[in-house]
Design a protein around this motif. Sequence first.
Motif, PDB file in Angstrom:
ATOM      1  N   ALA A  48       1.394   3.997  -3.054  1.00  0.00           N
ATOM      2  CA  ALA A  48       1.168   5.424  -2.819  1.00  0.00           C
ATOM      3  C   ALA A  48       2.362   6.240  -3.295  1.00  0.00           C
ATOM      4  CB  ALA A  48       0.886   5.667  -1.338  1.00  0.00           C
ATOM      5  N   LYS A 108       0.838  -1.208   0.000  1.00  0.00           N
ATOM      6  CA  LYS A 108       0.000   0.000   0.000  1.00  0.00           C
ATOM      7  C   LYS A 108       0.866   1.248   0.000  1.00  0.00           C
ATOM      8  CE  LYS A 108      -3.826   2.139   2.519  1.00  0.00           C
ATOM      9  NZ  LYS A 108      -4.756   2.005   3.690  1.00  0.00           N
ATOM     10  N   GLU A 109       1.922   1.253   0.846  1.00  0.00           N
ATOM     11  CA  GLU A 109       2.800   2.417   0.879  1.00  0.00           C
ATOM     12  C   GLU A 109       3.598   2.552  -0.409  1.00  0.00           C
ATOM     13  OE1 GLU A 109       3.536   2.147   5.724  1.00  0.00           O
ATOM     14  OE2 GLU A 109       5.209   2.071   4.305  1.00  0.00           O
TER      15      GLU A 109
END
Length: 753
Positions: A677, A673-674
Motif C-alpha cells: 500500500a 499488505k501495508e
Amino acid sequence: MRDITIGCVLRQHRTESEPRIYGRVVHLDKKLNLLVIAKFPGKDKRGHQRNYVPRPVISDLSAWEMRVKDGTFGVVDFDAPSHWLLTFDQLRSNASTGLLNFSRRNLKSWLRRRSEAYRLIRPFVYGRSIEEIVMDPALIGWPERRAKELNLKGCARIQRTLNAFILALGNRNGLLPWYSHCGNPGQSKFSTAKTGRPIPKQELDQGRHEGMNCDEYARVHFALGWKKFKKKGVSVKQAFTETLNTWFAKSVRWEGTSAKVTLRPEALKYNAKQFEYWGTRSAEAPSAMAINRGETPAKRAYQRRQGKIKDRHLTVNGEAFLDSTSCDQTLVSCASRLKVLSSPWRTEVQGAATDYIFGHHVGFESPSQTTALMAILHAAEDKVEYCARFGIKIQSRDWLPMTFRQIVMDNGEGKGELAMRALEEMEAGASFGAVYDSINKGPLESHHASTQAHVDHRMPGSTMGRRKERGEPDRASLARLHFFEYMPQLIQRALFHNNKEIITLPTIEMRRDGVEPTRRGVVEWMLANGYTTSAPTDLQALRIRCLPRFQASVQPDGIHLYDPTYNGKKLIPGLVYSSDWLRGSELVSQSRRRYLEAHLNPSDMSRIWVNLGGLKCMSLQSRDPDLHEVTLLDWLTISSDDRIRAFLGKANEAQEEVNAVATRNQSVKVANKERNAEIKARGTKPTKSELKRDKRNNTNLEKVALTGVPTAPKDVPQPPASAPYRESQATHATKPRALHLDLAQAIRASRNK
C-alpha cells in the motif's frame, strides 16, 4: 608398626640408597614361630629384572617382627602386576586391559606359555594350598625328580615355575612371562626398512624417491616445529616449511636481498604427512583441526578440571550468566515499512544452576554497562506488565524474578566503573572470564545460538549471523517486521524455554517429590525447599576389589559405563567416574577412545575399580548426593523414563513451532499488505539505494519514538561549561528537536494497532 600377614611385602630400609623390596610373605605360623618368604627376582648390572625367581626361605617370625619394630624393614601391601589381574577370557581374546600405552603383546602366546609351565608342576601343586606346598618335606629335591621324569637336562625351568607359583600365592597368572627386557612402555621403535604403503615400481622408475623413515632427530624436531609453528590460520604445509628452514637447513646463501637455503639431503625426502604424524604423537599436542578451533593444551586441561558447569552450582540464586548478542534481524520502522533499521541487541541473564532465563534487555543500543544493568534489573522485576506491553498475558509464576549473589560476565559490557559500583551497592559480586573465550558461560552462549536458530533466522530479513554473500538478496529488501512484531515471538520463545520445554530433572529428590520436568518447576522446588545457599555434601567411600565387570570407555571427562541392558554400545547417562590420577594421566588426552572393563557394585554406584596399570579406584563425578545411594537398576529405570518423557515432550515443541509459523506468516502477510500500500501511494518502488539511505537517522528516530527521549542536534554548538544554570531559560542547544507531526502520529498509530 604394622603386623606381618600373609600376602604382605617386606621392604628393606637403607640409609645410603632407596628402599629395596625383599620378598613376600606366603605363610606364617605363630605357634611354630615360622615365617616363609618368597623372594622377588633381582636385577642385573644393567638394571634389568632377572627372569629367575629365587626359592622361598624359612625364617623365625619373632626375628622378623624385631626387624620391623626397629625400622630395618617395613611392611607394605602387595600391588599385583597388571597382567596378574587378567581373566582367562581376556587372555584368550588378546584384550588390551591394564595397558597405559599401546603394546604389541600377544596374550594368546602368553596363555600358551602359562599352560606349558603349569603342566610342569601340576602333579605337585594341584589341589593343594600354599601352606601344604611350602611345608611339604618333598619340596626340596622335587624339581630334580620331575626333570628326570620328563627327560629334561636340567631342573632350572621347573624350579623357577614352582617358585613363581608360590610367589603368586597360587595365582596361575604368576606363571605368565614378564618380558622385562623388551624396553620401557611407550619406547619408540625405529625401523630400518621403509614403512608405509609401498610405492609402485613405475613411479620409482619415473624418478619419484622412495621416501625415508623419520629418525630420532626428525621426530623430536617435528614435534618442536608443530608446537612452535602450527597455529590457528597456519596450514600444516606452511608449518612444515618453517620447521625445515629452522632445523634442517644446511647452509644459507644470499643473492642481494634473496636467500638461497640448502637443505639437508634427507630433509627433501620428508613430507608434511610425516610432520603432522610425529607432531601430534604427544598426548598434549592438539591436532590440526583442534588448533583451527582454537584449542590449546591448557584449555583442554582446564575443561577436564572444571567438569560440567551445572554440577558446580547447587543454589538457584548463587550465580548467573550475563552476555549480549545480536538479534540477527533487519527490522523496519514502526512508522513506515520502507524505513530499514539496524539489527537490535539482546542481553540476557540466565541462572547458572537451572538455565532459567530470568530476564533480558532488547533494544537498538549497543552492548554497554547500561544494557547489562538493565538486564539485571529486568531479571529482578515482575514480568507481567512487561509482557502485556507486547500483547502477551502471563501470570507472575510464568516468568519468575530473581536476584543473584554473583554475575559471571566476559570482559565486555559488565566490566566498568558504573557496573561494578552498581553491583557493589546490590551486595553482589562479579567474575570475568578470559577474553574471546566462552568456556565460563557456555550454557548462555548455547542458548543464544538456539534462540537465533528458532526465532531470528526464521524471520524475513534475518542476517543469519553473517555478511551477505554474493547472489543473495539484500536484507533491506527482505525486511518486513518492526520491533513490536518481533518482540512477541522472542518473548514466546523465552516462555517456552522456561515453562514448557521438557528437561531432565537434576536430582533424584526432585523426581521423588514429583517436580514438574521444566525449568520453572525446578526453580520453584528449589525456592520452596530452601536451596538458596550452598551446603557441603558428605561422600562415603568403599574399597571393593572383586566386583562384576561392566564395559566402559575412557573419555576426556572421565570413565563412562555402557548400559548392560542394551544390545550394543549405549552409555549410561549421568554416570561419569574420574580421579586425580586419571585426570593427570595421558589417557584422557588421547584422541582415540579407550575401551576397558570396570568393576562396579550394582547396589553402590559411588565407586568403580578399573585395571589401568594396576587396580585403580574412581569416584562418581556428580553433585547429586542421592545419586550415590540409588542402585544401578533404579537409575536405568529412571533414565528410561527420562527418554520417554523427552520423546513425549517433542509434541509440545512441535505444537509451539506450528503456532510460531502461523503467527509469523500472518505478521508477514499484514506487513506485505501495508508495504505494498505504501509503494502504491508512493507511485514507484524504492530502489536498494533508497532503502539503505538514512538508515542511521531512521534508527535514531525510531529510538526516540520508542524511548520518548529526544536527542540534541549535532550541528548546534553546546553551551560553555562555565555558563550558569538557569531553570527559567533554555538555550537553543538544550531544546529537544521535535518530531515531525506526521511521523509521530504514524508511530503511535502503529503501536496502537
